[in-house]
Design a protein around this motif. Structure first.
Motif, PDB file in Angstrom:
ATOM      1  N   UNK A  63       0.814  -1.391   0.018  1.00 60.09           N
ATOM      2  CA  UNK A  63      -0.153  -0.058  -0.068  1.00 60.09           C
ATOM      3  C   UNK A  63       0.799   1.305   0.017  1.00 60.09           C
ATOM      4  N   UNK A  64       2.052   1.243   0.572  1.00 63.67           N
ATOM      5  CA  UNK A  64       2.775   2.213   0.802  1.00 63.67           C
ATOM      6  C   UNK A  64       3.582   2.770  -0.499  1.00 63.67           C
ATOM      7  N   UNK A  65       3.910   1.698  -1.253  1.00 63.84           N
ATOM      8  CA  UNK A  65       4.357   1.792  -2.499  1.00 63.84           C
ATOM      9  C   UNK A  65       3.225   2.226  -3.721  1.00 63.84           C
ATOM     10  N   UNK A  66       2.251   1.653  -3.527  1.00 61.92           N
ATOM     11  CA  UNK A  66       1.011   2.340  -4.236  1.00 61.92           C
ATOM     12  C   UNK A  66       0.964   3.803  -3.974  1.00 61.92           C
ATOM     13  N   UNK A  67       0.869   4.058  -2.761  1.00 57.62           N
ATOM     14  CA  UNK A  67       0.741   5.497  -2.293  1.00 57.62           C
ATOM     15  C   UNK A  67       1.797   6.411  -2.849  1.00 57.62           C
ATOM     16  N   UNK A  68       2.950   5.906  -2.610  1.00 56.22           N
ATOM     17  CA  UNK A  68       4.246   6.898  -3.352  1.00 56.22           C
ATOM     18  C   UNK A  68       4.170   6.951  -4.912  1.00 56.22           C
ATOM     19  N   UNK A  69       3.774   5.842  -5.604  1.00 56.00           N
ATOM     20  CA  UNK A  69       3.461   6.102  -7.072  1.00 56.00           C
ATOM     21  C   UNK A  69       2.438   6.882  -7.250  1.00 56.00           C
ATOM     22  N   UNK A  70       1.389   6.653  -6.471  1.00 52.90           N
ATOM     23  CA  UNK A  70       0.174   7.787  -6.929  1.00 52.90           C
ATOM     24  C   UNK A  70       0.358   9.317  -6.384  1.00 52.90           C
TER      25      UNK A  70
END
Length: 174
Positions: free
Chosen positions: A101-108
């Motif tokens: 979820x953190x990686x997805x948030x950073x990418x977003x």
């Protein structure tokens, strides 16, 4: 200098009236309060509309993250059940999904910052004749907001997976 700043470098209506009276000898200038009040009301409504649109976009983003994380968790229920059956605790299981979820948030957040900067540059050029400057100071804010949205959206699927028994997860996978 203070008087100059007050009466010549200010968008306050009284300053503008003073400047108009100075360039028109013998003339008199008055503010039409209805126009300035209507303009202020329009600006307030515009600001409220932008805040409302931002809130709706954040809620929709959290729902999208919830949907994606739920799908990811459902696809990997057998793996999670196996991990828990061989000794992984709830914290380790939650950490795996929280990192995703953190990686997805950073990418977003990074994508949102870049896209927002590009749209601001384009609209500034088209609407105001001057592109809006790139504001690197907004990147950390964008990343933090995206991470918060990502973690909030993924909290429910992670919690449901962590609380499930390994036997239930393995049985559902077959």
């Amino acid at each position: 200098p203070e008087e100059y700043l007050k009466w010549y470098c200010s968008p306050v209506i009284e300053a503008i009236i003073t400047q108009i009276e100075e360039v028109t000898p013998g003339g008199s200038a008055r503010a039409i309060r209805q126009v300035s009040e209507a303009e202020a009301g329009f600006l307030l409504k515009s600001e409220l509309l932008v805040v409302l649109m931002t809130a709706v976009a954040l809620v929709i983003s959290a729902l999208v993250v919830l949907t994606v994380m739920t799908a990811m968790v459902l696809e990997r229920r057998a793996e999670v059940g196996l991990m828990k059956a061989i000794g992984a605790d709830n914290g380790q299981t939650a950490l795996i999904f929280a990192l995703e979820a953190g990686v997805m948030g950073l990418a977003g957040g990074l994508g949102g910052y870049l896209l927002g900067s590009a749209v601001g540059y384009f609209l500034g050029s088209r609407l105001f004749g001057a592109p809006l400057p790139l504001m690197p100071s907004l990147l950390p804010l964008s990343l933090v907001i995206a991470l918060v949205i990502s973690f909030l959206g993924s909290a429910l699927p992670i919690w449901q997976t962590v609380k499930a028994e390994p036997v239930t997860l393995l049985r559902e996978a077959t």
